[in-house]
Design a protein around this motif. Structure first.
Motif, PDB file in Angstrom:
ATOM      1  N   ALA A 185       0.828  -1.204   0.000  1.00  0.00           N
ATOM      2  CA  ALA A 185       0.000   0.000   0.000  1.00  0.00           C
ATOM      3  C   ALA A 185       0.864   1.256   0.000  1.00  0.00           C
ATOM      4  N   ALA A 186       1.937   1.233   0.779  1.00  0.00           N
ATOM      5  CA  ALA A 186       2.820   2.400   0.852  1.00  0.00           C
ATOM      6  C   ALA A 186       3.495   2.661  -0.493  1.00  0.00           C
ATOM      7  N   VAL A 187       3.980   1.606  -1.138  1.00  0.00           N
ATOM      8  CA  VAL A 187       4.628   1.774  -2.436  1.00  0.00           C
ATOM      9  C   VAL A 187       3.631   2.272  -3.476  1.00  0.00           C
TER      10      VAL A 187
ATOM     11  N   VAL B  69       6.714  -1.862 -11.149  1.00  0.00           N
ATOM     12  CA  VAL B  69       6.573  -3.257 -11.577  1.00  0.00           C
ATOM     13  C   VAL B  69       7.698  -4.112 -10.997  1.00  0.00           C
ATOM     14  N   GLN B  70       8.924  -3.590 -11.046  1.00  0.00           N
ATOM     15  CA  GLN B  70      10.067  -4.339 -10.524  1.00  0.00           C
ATOM     16  C   GLN B  70       9.938  -4.585  -9.023  1.00  0.00           C
ATOM     17  N   VAL B  71       9.567  -3.555  -8.292  1.00  0.00           N
ATOM     18  CA  VAL B  71       9.405  -3.706  -6.849  1.00  0.00           C
ATOM     19  C   VAL B  71       8.276  -4.674  -6.523  1.00  0.00           C
ATOM     20  N   GLY B  72       7.150  -4.533  -7.216  1.00  0.00           N
ATOM     21  CA  GLY B  72       6.029  -5.423  -6.957  1.00  0.00           C
ATOM     22  C   GLY B  72       6.314  -6.850  -7.343  1.00  0.00           C
TER      23      GLY B  72
ATOM     24  N   ILE C 281       8.226  -6.625  -1.996  1.00  0.00           N
ATOM     25  CA  ILE C 281       8.732  -5.568  -1.131  1.00  0.00           C
ATOM     26  C   ILE C 281       9.572  -6.139  -0.001  1.00  0.00           C
ATOM     27  N   MET C 282       9.111  -7.209   0.608  1.00  0.00           N
ATOM     28  CA  MET C 282       9.868  -7.782   1.707  1.00  0.00           C
ATOM     29  C   MET C 282      11.165  -8.411   1.230  1.00  0.00           C
TER      30      MET C 282
END
Length: 449
Positions: free
Chosen positions: A23-25, A84-87, A91-92
């Motif tokens: 949600a934060a991202v 897209v890369q982060v998702g 995130i963890m």
């Protein structure tokens, strides 16, 4: 007296951190896409468009309300690619990697959070697995980008800078099963190009199989008899869905002049295979989906709902859940008390989780379809397709996303978020702790059916 928990103390369950992180991202991405510099026109895209696009990107969905190539500037496109890369990696997973690099070691809570995100079974292997996930992801994207860049450069005469940009962007989008493309018609202009279609399809399949399965296959792909239950189900169900989907689309769309009818034999086979791969959560399309027959839409709905492998970049209820439910039904039809897969017995917890995910997902799709029908003027076929695509984080559309009302776009945004974080993950994030019943009630048989 116990000291009241602070902000960090309120998030004790790993699922809470994962949901909060996504949600934060998404909110940070929305703020960046709302900047005037993010659009070609130099004007703010508006909060709803920015929120929808950012959520679609971080949830690796690919649904859009504006054309990615013409509406967003290069800054905006790179924001989308970054989300897209982060998702996709998780995130963890990224947070754990940064912890390793900075601190050189992992604390217990960081290991638990990373375990929840990467679905590893042994908590002591989290740091090693996280490193493999990141290295493997970047390596696959690099290979995909290399092939695509070479094809754009040599096959279509694109300048090197433009070819490299297109290759990298679509490699990130393909491996992470996002489906964002830099052309308004997605990949329909390359429908008969095997270099582009097969490269992207393979990247989607590899990213959608899931990291645990890919790691196991890399170690023992020559010894299927030693594969774990997870790998057997994932590979087996995936193969059946890919072959079955290809045959269904070939049979249904063979003479359709708006889709396969205008192609030759090899072109039809390539397009049908590509169309069967993308509902796994890929989101690209090489055929005009709006020109398909309703029977093909229904087949696509089913493929999207099932999705890809667990702990990967694909969405849906996952092929593992679908496969487990199939074995549960088979055992019940045979009158067996235990559910056996190969030489292993399926635990009761896994059975309950599979049933819960399936029923919760069906309920969410049904309720969301009803609400979106009430909010728009589109028919059931179009609305159901859109809802399943959003929930399964696929990104395919029959072309009604941009025409949906603001309330409908908010609904689709919530569906994408829930589909990425998972119904059970979201539910456990809302519950601060597991409830343990310290007594058992008397049993009673109930007539079923």
């Amino acid at each position: 007296m116990r000291r009241p928990p602070g902000i960090l103390g309120r998030f004790q369950h790993p699922a809470q951190v994962i949901v909060t992180g996504f949600a934060a991202v998404a909110l940070i991405g929305s703020a960046l896409l709302a900047l005037p510099i993010a659009t070609e026109s130099g004007e703010s895209a508006g909060w709803l468009t920015a929120l929808f696009t950012a959520t679609s990107a971080v949830c690796v969905t690919g649904l859009v309300v504006v054309d990615t190539a013409t509406h967003w500037s290069m800054f905006g496109e790179w924001v989308v690619a970054g989300l897209v890369q982060v998702g996709g990696i998780g995130i963890m997973t990224l947070a754990t990697l940064f912890t390793v690099l900075v601190a050189g070691r992992l604390g217990l809570r960081a290991r638990i959070f990373a375990q929840a995100e990467t679905k590893t079974l042994n908590m002591t292997d989290v740091r090693r697995v996280v490193r493999k996930v990141v290295v493997f992801s970047l390596a696959c994207e690099a290979v995909t980008a290399l092939v695509l860049t070479g094809r754009f450069l040599l096959g279509y005469g694109e300048p090197f800078g433009r070819a490299l940009y297109q290759g990298v962007f679509h490699a990130i989008s393909a491996f992470n099963n996002a489906g964002f493309a830099l052309w308004p018609d997605s990949l329909t202009r390359y429908v008969t190009d095997p270099w582009i279609c097969l490269t992207i399809a393979i990247a989607v399949i590899v990213g959608g199989l899931g990291f645990p399965v890919m790691f196991e296959l890399s170690r023992g792909w020559r010894r299927p008899s030693r594969w774990s239950v997870l790998t057997r189900i994932t590979v087996g169900v995936t193969a059946v869905l890919l072959v079955g989907g290809t045959l269904v689309f070939l049979a249904t769309e063979w003479r359709n002049p708006k889709t396969l009818g205008a192609l030759d034999g090899s072109g039809k086979l390539l397009a049908a295979f590509f169309t069967a791969v993308m509902p796994r959560s890929g989101g690209f399309n090489s055929l005009d989906l709006s020109g398909m027959y309703p029977t093909s839409w229904l087949a696509t709905d089913l493929l999207m709902f099932i999705g890809g492998g667990s702990a990967g970049t694909a969405g849906g209820i996952k092929v593992t859940t679908f496969g487990l439910l199939a074995f549960v039904i088979w055992a019940e039809l045979r009158g067996e008390r235990e559910v056996n897969i190969g030489h292993r017995r399926l635990t009761d917890a896994a059975q309950r989780q599979a049933v819960s995910i399936g029923l919760i997902s069906v309920a969410l799709v049904a309720v969301s379809t009803y609400l979106l029908l009430a909010l728009t003027s589109h028919g059931l076929d179009h609305v159901l397709f859109e809802v399943v695509s959003a929930f399964a984080t696929v990104g395919l559309s029959t072309g009604i996303t941009a025409d949906t009302t603001p309330a409908g776009q908010v609904l689709l945004t919530l569906l994408m978020f829930i589909g990425r974080t998972g119904p059970l993950t979201l539910g456990s994030a809302l519950a601060l702790k597991d409830r343990i019943r310290r007594y058992q009630l008397p049993e009673e048989n109930v007539i079923v059916g």
